[in-house]
Design a protein around this motif. Structure first.
Motif, PDB file in Angstrom:
ATOM      1  N   THR A  84       0.855  -1.175   0.000  1.00  9.96           N
ATOM      2  CA  THR A  84       0.000   0.000   0.000  1.00  9.96           C
ATOM      3  C   THR A  84       0.898   1.234   0.000  1.00  9.96           C
ATOM      4  O   THR A  84       1.915   1.261   0.682  1.00  9.96           O
ATOM      5  N   ASP A  85       0.523   2.223  -0.789  1.00  4.32           N
ATOM      6  CA  ASP A  85       1.329   3.437  -0.910  1.00  4.32           C
ATOM      7  C   ASP A  85       0.559   4.642  -0.402  1.00  4.32           C
ATOM      8  O   ASP A  85      -0.671   4.689  -0.469  1.00  4.32           O
ATOM      9  N   VAL A  86       1.310   5.634   0.083  1.00  2.00           N
ATOM     10  CA  VAL A  86       0.717   6.868   0.579  1.00  2.00           C
ATOM     11  C   VAL A  86       1.392   8.039  -0.122  1.00  2.00           C
ATOM     12  O   VAL A  86       2.616   8.056  -0.277  1.00  2.00           O
ATOM     13  N   VAL A  87       0.581   8.993  -0.542  1.00  5.60           N
ATOM     14  CA  VAL A  87       1.095  10.218  -1.143  1.00  5.60           C
ATOM     15  C   VAL A  87       0.562  11.387  -0.318  1.00  5.60           C
ATOM     16  O   VAL A  87      -0.649  11.543  -0.158  1.00  5.60           O
ATOM     17  N   ASN A  91       3.984  14.000  -2.396  1.00  2.02           N
ATOM     18  CA  ASN A  91       5.236  13.345  -1.993  1.00  2.02           C
ATOM     19  C   ASN A  91       4.956  11.912  -1.578  1.00  2.02           C
ATOM     20  O   ASN A  91       4.136  11.667  -0.687  1.00  2.02           O
ATOM     21  N   TYR A  92       5.661  10.972  -2.203  1.00  2.00           N
ATOM     22  CA  TYR A  92       5.490   9.551  -1.890  1.00  2.00           C
ATOM     23  C   TYR A  92       6.063   9.247  -0.515  1.00  2.00           C
ATOM     24  O   TYR A  92       7.180   9.660  -0.184  1.00  2.00           O
ATOM     25  N   VAL A  93       5.300   8.508   0.277  1.00  5.65           N
ATOM     26  CA  VAL A  93       5.752   8.052   1.590  1.00  5.65           C
ATOM     27  C   VAL A  93       5.480   6.557   1.669  1.00  5.65           C
ATOM     28  O   VAL A  93       4.334   6.128   1.547  1.00  5.65           O
ATOM     29  N   ALA A  94       6.524   5.764   1.850  1.00  7.58           N
ATOM     30  CA  ALA A  94       6.355   4.314   1.968  1.00  7.58           C
ATOM     31  C   ALA A  94       5.669   3.992   3.286  1.00  7.58           C
ATOM     32  O   ALA A  94       5.942   4.620   4.316  1.00  7.58           O
ATOM     33  N   ARG A 134      -3.478  17.386   1.494  1.00  8.02           N
ATOM     34  CA  ARG A 134      -4.181  16.204   0.996  1.00  8.02           C
ATOM     35  C   ARG A 134      -3.352  14.956   1.175  1.00  8.02           C
ATOM     36  O   ARG A 134      -2.134  14.972   1.097  1.00  8.02           O
ATOM     37  N   VAL A 135      -4.058  13.862   1.389  1.00  5.45           N
ATOM     38  CA  VAL A 135      -3.435  12.546   1.517  1.00  5.45           C
ATOM     39  C   VAL A 135      -4.142  11.611   0.545  1.00  5.45           C
ATOM     40  O   VAL A 135      -5.367  11.639   0.421  1.00  5.45           O
ATOM     41  N   LYS A 136      -3.345  10.792  -0.134  1.00  3.88           N
ATOM     42  CA  LYS A 136      -3.893   9.788  -1.044  1.00  3.88           C
ATOM     43  C   LYS A 136      -3.308   8.442  -0.654  1.00  3.88           C
ATOM     44  O   LYS A 136      -2.103   8.306  -0.476  1.00  3.88           O
ATOM     45  N   VAL A 137      -4.158   7.443  -0.539  1.00  2.00           N
ATOM     46  CA  VAL A 137      -3.730   6.081  -0.228  1.00  2.00           C
ATOM     47  C   VAL A 137      -4.068   5.220  -1.435  1.00  2.00           C
ATOM     48  O   VAL A 137      -5.192   5.250  -1.938  1.00  2.00           O
TER      49      VAL A 137
END
Length: 152
Positions: A84-87, A91-94, A134-137
């Protein structure tokens, strides 16, 4: 017709027979690989259709500079937390970079339908100097949800 002509025809027909056998084998292998690729594509499509998530919490605590994200698996597919990835604001956050990663209160990589994934960290957003907006999963099946960050 002499022996030379008969021998030449025999060599030509033998060559054609071998060439046709090779052509058939190659064609059969390509067709099998294409069918396998179609099966994999269909499986991915079905998985994407059965996958859904709901990003319920995206909260930023200004006092502690702590980001908390809560996502519920509302689909029918069991997901992997690791994939699962988070932006955050582009900015990409592992997921592995978060200090706290829990599924329904336990540390596991298996994220079943109906369970909630909670990600929390004060250091995850090092590259962001201001409050995130904003956060995107994004799941392994490329299904995503976006939420505006609430500030407290």
């Amino acid at each position: 017709m002499g022996f030379g002509t008969s021998g030449s025809l025999l060599i030509i027909f033998t060559g054609l027979f071998i060439a046709m056998g090779t052509l058939y084998t190659t064609t059969a292998n390509v067709a099998e690989e294409m069918n396998d690729a179609d099966d994999v594509q269909q499986e991915r499509f079905v998985t994407a259709q059965q996958t859904d998530i709901n990003l319920t919490v995206a909260a930023w605590n200004e006092t502690t500079s702590n980001l908390t994200i809560a996502v519920t698996n509302t689909g029918e597919t069991t997901l992997s937390v690791e994939h699962t990835d988070v932006v955050v604001d582009g900015n990409y956050v592992a997921v592995g970079d978060f200090e706290r990663t829990e599924v329904d209160g336990r540390e596991t990589d298996v994220w079943r339908p109906g369970e909630q994934l909670v990600l929390e960290d004060a250091d995850t957003v090092d590259g962001i100097v201001s409050t995130p907006d904003r956060v995107k999963v994004v799941t392994e099946a490329a299904v995503a949800d976006i939420a505006e960050v609430t500030v407290s």
